[in-house]
Write a protein that holds these residues in place. Structure first.
Motif, PDB file in Angstrom:
ATOM      1  N   LEU A 180       0.835  -1.205   0.000  1.00  0.00           N
ATOM      2  CA  LEU A 180       0.000   0.000   0.000  1.00  0.00           C
ATOM      3  C   LEU A 180       0.867   1.251   0.000  1.00  0.00           C
ATOM      4  O   LEU A 180       0.667   2.175  -0.787  1.00  0.00           O
ATOM      5  N   VAL A 181       1.868   1.271   0.886  1.00  0.00           N
ATOM      6  CA  VAL A 181       2.750   2.436   0.973  1.00  0.00           C
ATOM      7  C   VAL A 181       3.562   2.585  -0.305  1.00  0.00           C
ATOM      8  O   VAL A 181       3.738   3.690  -0.827  1.00  0.00           O
TER       9      VAL A 181
ATOM     10  N   ILE B 130     -14.867   3.721  -0.794  1.00  0.00           N
ATOM     11  CA  ILE B 130     -14.184   3.448   0.463  1.00  0.00           C
ATOM     12  C   ILE B 130     -14.637   4.485   1.472  1.00  0.00           C
ATOM     13  O   ILE B 130     -14.707   5.681   1.157  1.00  0.00           O
ATOM     14  N   THR B 131     -14.993   4.068   2.645  1.00  0.00           N
ATOM     15  CA  THR B 131     -15.497   4.992   3.654  1.00  0.00           C
ATOM     16  C   THR B 131     -14.359   5.791   4.267  1.00  0.00           C
ATOM     17  O   THR B 131     -13.196   5.359   4.258  1.00  0.00           O
ATOM     18  N   TYR B 132     -14.701   6.950   4.794  1.00  0.00           N
ATOM     19  CA  TYR B 132     -13.702   7.774   5.460  1.00  0.00           C
ATOM     20  C   TYR B 132     -13.165   7.060   6.700  1.00  0.00           C
ATOM     21  O   TYR B 132     -11.999   7.230   7.066  1.00  0.00           O
ATOM     22  N   GLU B 133     -14.017   6.242   7.350  1.00  0.00           N
ATOM     23  CA  GLU B 133     -13.546   5.484   8.514  1.00  0.00           C
ATOM     24  C   GLU B 133     -12.434   4.521   8.116  1.00  0.00           C
ATOM     25  O   GLU B 133     -11.445   4.356   8.840  1.00  0.00           O
ATOM     26  N   LYS B 134     -12.584   3.885   6.924  1.00  0.00           N
ATOM     27  CA  LYS B 134     -11.554   2.958   6.457  1.00  0.00           C
ATOM     28  C   LYS B 134     -10.272   3.710   6.106  1.00  0.00           C
ATOM     29  O   LYS B 134      -9.160   3.224   6.393  1.00  0.00           O
TER      30      LYS B 134
ATOM     31  N   GLU C  39      -8.557   4.397   9.262  1.00  0.00           N
ATOM     32  CA  GLU C  39      -7.950   3.174   9.777  1.00  0.00           C
ATOM     33  C   GLU C  39      -6.618   2.899   9.094  1.00  0.00           C
ATOM     34  O   GLU C  39      -5.624   2.564   9.749  1.00  0.00           O
ATOM     35  N   ILE C  40      -6.594   3.049   7.750  1.00  0.00           N
ATOM     36  CA  ILE C  40      -5.344   2.846   7.011  1.00  0.00           C
ATOM     37  C   ILE C  40      -4.307   3.873   7.441  1.00  0.00           C
ATOM     38  O   ILE C  40      -3.120   3.560   7.592  1.00  0.00           O
TER      39      ILE C  40
ATOM     40  N   PHE D  97      -4.007   5.414  10.392  1.00  0.00           N
ATOM     41  CA  PHE D  97      -3.476   5.130  11.724  1.00  0.00           C
ATOM     42  C   PHE D  97      -2.598   3.889  11.724  1.00  0.00           C
ATOM     43  O   PHE D  97      -1.706   3.761  12.551  1.00  0.00           O
ATOM     44  N   GLN D  98      -2.856   2.971  10.793  1.00  0.00           N
ATOM     45  CA  GLN D  98      -1.981   1.808  10.681  1.00  0.00           C
ATOM     46  C   GLN D  98      -0.613   2.198  10.156  1.00  0.00           C
ATOM     47  O   GLN D  98       0.392   1.621  10.558  1.00  0.00           O
ATOM     48  N   ASN D  99      -0.595   3.200   9.270  1.00  0.00           N
ATOM     49  CA  ASN D  99       0.691   3.671   8.750  1.00  0.00           C
ATOM     50  C   ASN D  99       0.561   5.140   8.376  1.00  0.00           C
ATOM     51  O   ASN D  99       0.005   5.471   7.325  1.00  0.00           O
ATOM     52  N   PRO D 100       1.060   6.050   9.218  1.00  0.00           N
ATOM     53  CA  PRO D 100       0.932   7.484   8.947  1.00  0.00           C
ATOM     54  C   PRO D 100       1.553   7.913   7.625  1.00  0.00           C
ATOM     55  O   PRO D 100       1.174   8.955   7.095  1.00  0.00           O
ATOM     56  N   GLN D 101       2.488   7.125   7.072  1.00  0.00           N
ATOM     57  CA  GLN D 101       3.066   7.465   5.772  1.00  0.00           C
ATOM     58  C   GLN D 101       1.986   7.566   4.715  1.00  0.00           C
ATOM     59  O   GLN D 101       2.041   8.401   3.819  1.00  0.00           O
ATOM     60  N   PHE D 102       0.990   6.684   4.818  1.00  0.00           N
ATOM     61  CA  PHE D 102      -0.102   6.697   3.860  1.00  0.00           C
ATOM     62  C   PHE D 102      -0.810   8.051   3.858  1.00  0.00           C
ATOM     63  O   PHE D 102      -1.208   8.549   2.808  1.00  0.00           O
ATOM     64  N   GLY D 103      -0.963   8.652   5.044  1.00  0.00           N
ATOM     65  CA  GLY D 103      -1.624   9.951   5.123  1.00  0.00           C
ATOM     66  C   GLY D 103      -0.903  11.005   4.311  1.00  0.00           C
ATOM     67  O   GLY D 103      -1.538  11.838   3.654  1.00  0.00           O
TER      68      GLY D 103
END
Length: 267
Positions: A125-126, A217-221, A224-225, A227-233
């Motif tokens: 994903l990253v 894709i929901t904003y909640e999902k 979640e992604i 918080f699992q990996n802030p790089q994604f943000g």
């Protein structure tokens, strides 16, 4: 209260204290310590002797596994947590094998590939998000986390100023952003700005021009992604900024064309 009652209470307290002391003394004797000569050094040395006397390869594996398990509790992001969890499960599986406990072995042995799969999914994903920020805007990397939804010609996907709770990726068909008159072909994001806006409101109305389907894709999902990996943000923010800049450039072009059209012609 009578004096006899006071004496009875005092005797009960003395007996309770004596019983507690006897329990402590019994425990100290079981540990091999002298209740009349208890020091920190004596306790430490005795515990060290017990540890060295009972340490085995199986127990050593369990100890290392416990250390990695504690590390997962102290880790704040998902990737290092998965790595620590994999090592911890591997050592606990080794403990189960060496100790002859088949249940423990199978439980932790099966958790190793599960954690490895989730770790690989997160790293992909990253990686794909990073490549998207470098020019590949296909958004293929988000598809495993999205669900399909179909629309028919004339359907309204969402309206301006209504509450937003999901982002969409067009797959087939055509969709129209009414406020700016822009058609969205397959492979374009819709609704990503609502995720970033403070009030989570739609910034435009989108309708379906021809039959097609989208992935949602929901904003909640998304959270979640993140918080699992802030790089994604960070990568998602870059992608969204690119979309916003494209819209601004498009609007500036429209304004420039309108200015040219309204300028008086020379005689």
């Amino acid at each position: 209260m009578t004096p006899s009652a006071d004496m009875s209470t005092i005797l009960n307290r003395i007996l309770d204290t004596a019983a507690d002391n006897l329990r402590v003394a019994k425990i100290l004797i079981q540990l091999g310590l002298d209740p009349n000569n208890v020091t920190y050094d004596a306790i430490f040395n005795r515990l060290l002797e017990l540890f060295l006397a009972n340490i085995t390869l199986a127990n050593l594996f369990a100890l290392i596994g416990a250390i990695f398990f504690v590390a997962t509790l102290l880790t704040q992001t998902m990737v290092p947590l998965r790595v620590a969890n994999m090592f911890g499960c591997a050592f606990f599986a080794g403990f189960g094998a060496l100790a002859g406990n088949i249940t423990t072995f199978l439980l932790y042995f099966l958790m190793v590939p599960i954690n490895a799969f989730r770790l690989r999914q997160m790293l992909n994903l990253v990686k794909m998000a990073r490549s998207a920020t470098e020019g590949d805007a296909s958004m293929e990397w988000l598809k495993p986390f999205m669900t399909e939804r179909k629309y028919r010609k004339g359907d309204v996907l969402f309206k301006k100023d209504e509450a937003a709770n999901e982002m969409m990726l067009t797959m087939t068909g055509k969709f129209l952003v009414k406020e700016i008159g822009v058609e969205l072909p397959p492979g374009r994001l819709m609704g990503e700005l609502g995720f970033l806006s403070p009030d989570n409101k739609r910034t435009a109305t989108v309708t379906c021009l021809e039959d097609g389907h989208v992935l949602t894709i929901t904003y909640e999902k998304l959270l979640e992604i993140y918080f699992q990996n802030p790089q994604f943000g960070y990568y998602f923010l870059v992608l969204t900024s690119q979309r916003l800049l494209e819209n601004i450039a498009r609007l500036e072009g429209i304004i420039a064309q309108n200015k040219i059209a309204t300028q008086p012609t020379a005689n």
